[in-house]
Design a protein around this motif. Structure first.
Motif, short mmCIF file in Angstrom:
data_model
loop_
_atom_site.label_atom_id
_atom_site.label_comp_id
_atom_site.label_asym_id
_atom_site.label_seq_id
_atom_site.Cartn_x
_atom_site.Cartn_y
_atom_site.Cartn_z
N GLU A 1 5.70 -64.40 18.48
CA GLU A 1 6.40 -65.67 18.33
C GLU A 1 7.81 -65.57 18.88
O GLU A 1 8.40 -64.49 18.95
CB GLU A 1 6.41 -66.10 16.86
N GLU A 2 8.33 -66.72 19.23
CA GLU A 2 9.66 -66.85 19.83
C GLU A 2 10.74 -66.14 19.03
O GLU A 2 11.60 -65.46 19.60
CB GLU A 2 9.98 -68.34 19.96
N ASP A 3 10.72 -66.28 17.71
CA ASP A 3 11.76 -65.66 16.88
C ASP A 3 11.79 -64.14 17.05
O ASP A 3 12.85 -63.53 17.06
CB ASP A 3 11.58 -66.01 15.41
N PHE A 4 10.63 -63.53 17.16
CA PHE A 4 10.57 -62.07 17.36
C PHE A 4 11.17 -61.70 18.70
O PHE A 4 11.98 -60.77 18.80
CB PHE A 4 9.12 -61.58 17.27
N VAL A 5 10.78 -62.41 19.75
CA VAL A 5 11.24 -62.08 21.10
C VAL A 5 12.72 -62.43 21.27
O VAL A 5 13.43 -61.79 22.04
CB VAL A 5 10.36 -62.76 22.16
N LYS A 6 13.19 -63.42 20.53
CA LYS A 6 14.62 -63.78 20.60
C LYS A 6 15.48 -62.59 20.17
O LYS A 6 16.53 -62.34 20.74
CB LYS A 6 14.89 -64.98 19.68
N HIS A 7 15.00 -61.83 19.19
CA HIS A 7 15.75 -60.68 18.70
C HIS A 7 15.39 -59.39 19.43
O HIS A 7 16.10 -58.39 19.32
CB HIS A 7 15.52 -60.51 17.20
N ASN A 8 14.27 -59.38 20.10
CA ASN A 8 13.79 -58.20 20.83
C ASN A 8 13.36 -58.67 22.21
O ASN A 8 12.17 -58.77 22.50
CB ASN A 8 12.61 -57.57 20.09
N HIS A 9 14.33 -58.99 23.06
CA HIS A 9 14.03 -59.62 24.34
C HIS A 9 13.12 -58.75 25.21
O HIS A 9 12.81 -57.60 24.88
CB HIS A 9 15.31 -60.02 25.06
N LEU A 10 12.70 -59.31 26.31
CA LEU A 10 11.70 -58.66 27.16
C LEU A 10 12.12 -57.28 27.64
O LEU A 10 11.29 -56.38 27.75
CB LEU A 10 11.36 -59.56 28.35
N GLY A 11 13.39 -57.10 27.91
CA GLY A 11 13.86 -55.78 28.34
C GLY A 11 13.65 -54.73 27.27
O GLY A 11 13.24 -53.60 27.56
N ILE A 12 13.88 -55.09 26.01
CA ILE A 12 13.66 -54.16 24.90
C ILE A 12 12.16 -53.90 24.74
O ILE A 12 11.73 -52.75 24.63
CB ILE A 12 14.25 -54.72 23.59
N LEU A 13 11.35 -54.96 24.74
CA LEU A 13 9.90 -54.78 24.61
C LEU A 13 9.35 -53.90 25.72
O LEU A 13 8.50 -53.04 25.47
CB LEU A 13 9.20 -56.15 24.64
N ASN A 14 9.84 -54.09 26.94
CA ASN A 14 9.34 -53.34 28.08
C ASN A 14 9.68 -51.85 27.98
O ASN A 14 9.01 -51.02 28.59
CB ASN A 14 9.87 -53.93 29.39
N LYS A 15 10.69 -51.49 27.21
CA LYS A 15 10.99 -50.08 26.99
C LYS A 15 9.94 -49.41 26.11
O LYS A 15 9.70 -48.22 26.23
CB LYS A 15 12.37 -49.91 26.34
N TYR A 16 9.32 -50.19 25.24
CA TYR A 16 8.38 -49.64 24.27
C TYR A 16 6.91 -49.77 24.68
O TYR A 16 6.09 -48.96 24.28
CB TYR A 16 8.58 -50.30 22.90
N ILE A 17 6.60 -50.82 25.41
CA ILE A 17 5.20 -51.06 25.79
C ILE A 17 5.14 -51.46 27.26
O ILE A 17 6.05 -52.10 27.77
CB ILE A 17 4.54 -52.15 24.91
N PRO A 18 4.06 -51.11 27.94
CA PRO A 18 3.93 -51.50 29.35
C PRO A 18 3.54 -52.97 29.49
O PRO A 18 2.41 -53.34 29.19
CB PRO A 18 2.82 -50.57 29.87
N LEU A 19 4.47 -53.79 29.91
CA LEU A 19 4.19 -55.21 30.13
C LEU A 19 3.66 -55.39 31.54
O LEU A 19 4.16 -54.77 32.48
CB LEU A 19 5.45 -56.04 29.94
N LYS A 20 2.65 -56.23 31.68
CA LYS A 20 2.08 -56.51 33.00
C LYS A 20 2.17 -58.00 33.31
O LYS A 20 2.74 -58.40 34.30
CB LYS A 20 0.64 -56.02 33.04
N ASN A 21 1.54 -58.82 32.47
CA ASN A 21 1.54 -60.27 32.64
C ASN A 21 2.01 -60.93 31.35
O ASN A 21 1.47 -60.66 30.28
CB ASN A 21 0.13 -60.78 32.98
N ILE A 22 3.00 -61.81 31.48
CA ILE A 22 3.55 -62.49 30.32
C ILE A 22 3.36 -63.99 30.50
O ILE A 22 3.73 -64.55 31.52
CB ILE A 22 5.05 -62.18 30.15
N LEU A 23 2.78 -64.62 29.49
CA LEU A 23 2.62 -66.08 29.46
C LEU A 23 3.52 -66.62 28.36
O LEU A 23 3.43 -66.19 27.21
CB LEU A 23 1.17 -66.46 29.17
N VAL A 24 4.40 -67.54 28.72
CA VAL A 24 5.35 -68.12 27.77
C VAL A 24 5.00 -69.60 27.63
O VAL A 24 5.10 -70.36 28.59
CB VAL A 24 6.80 -67.95 28.27
#
Length: 144
Positions: free
Chosen positions: A67-90
């Motif tokens: 959900e948006e609230d989670f990603v607002k506090h842990n933006h994509l750059g932070i998430l990408n450090k922890y997990i391999p992002l490939k395709n993101i649908l917003v």
């Protein structure tokens, strides 16, 4: 089961396991949704999302849905450090709320860093609009 999955919002990440649903995340797809208060609406949205992934022949069970609230506090750059992002649908979320400082044209994938991202209308709007459905389908069918 996917529809029983809780979508959490928490503070800043300390490690990969702080990401809700990460244990099942294996296919590189991340979906970002608005934070829903109405649980019935949220359930209907998740059913529609599941139907989209079923049509694409992508296992929604292995897709990370946040959900948006989670990603607002842990933006994509932070998430990408922890997990391999490939395709993101917003869906239905402003780009500034997910850590992007620029706008994106809807229904078009953009390559950023190691992942591609697509911004779209909210799933409730897409579900009721043939033109939005077609635009979404045209964009994401290229990624599977």
């Amino acid at each position: 089961m996917f529809l029983d999955q809780k979508i959490y919002t928490i503070g800043l990440l300390k490690d990969k396991n702080d990401i809700p649903g990460v244990q099942n995340y294996t296919n590189g797809w991340l979906v970002i949704l608005p934070t829903y208060v109405d649980l019935e609406k949220k359930e209907a949205i998740l059913k529609f999302l599941k139907s989209i992934f079923t049509a694409l022949n992508v296992d929604i069970e292995n897709t990370l849905v946040l959900e948006e609230d989670f990603v607002k506090h842990n933006h994509l750059g932070i998430l990408n450090k922890y997990i391999p992002l490939k395709n993101i649908l917003v869906f239905g979320v402003n780009t500034s709320n997910i850590g992007l400082k620029f706008d994106l044209t809807k229904y078009q994938f953009y390559s950023l860093s190691s992942y591609s991202i697509l911004l779209a209308d909210g799933l409730d709007a897409i579900e009721g609009n043939v033109l939005f459905k077609k635009a979404l389908w045209q964009a994401i069918k290229e990624k599977v």
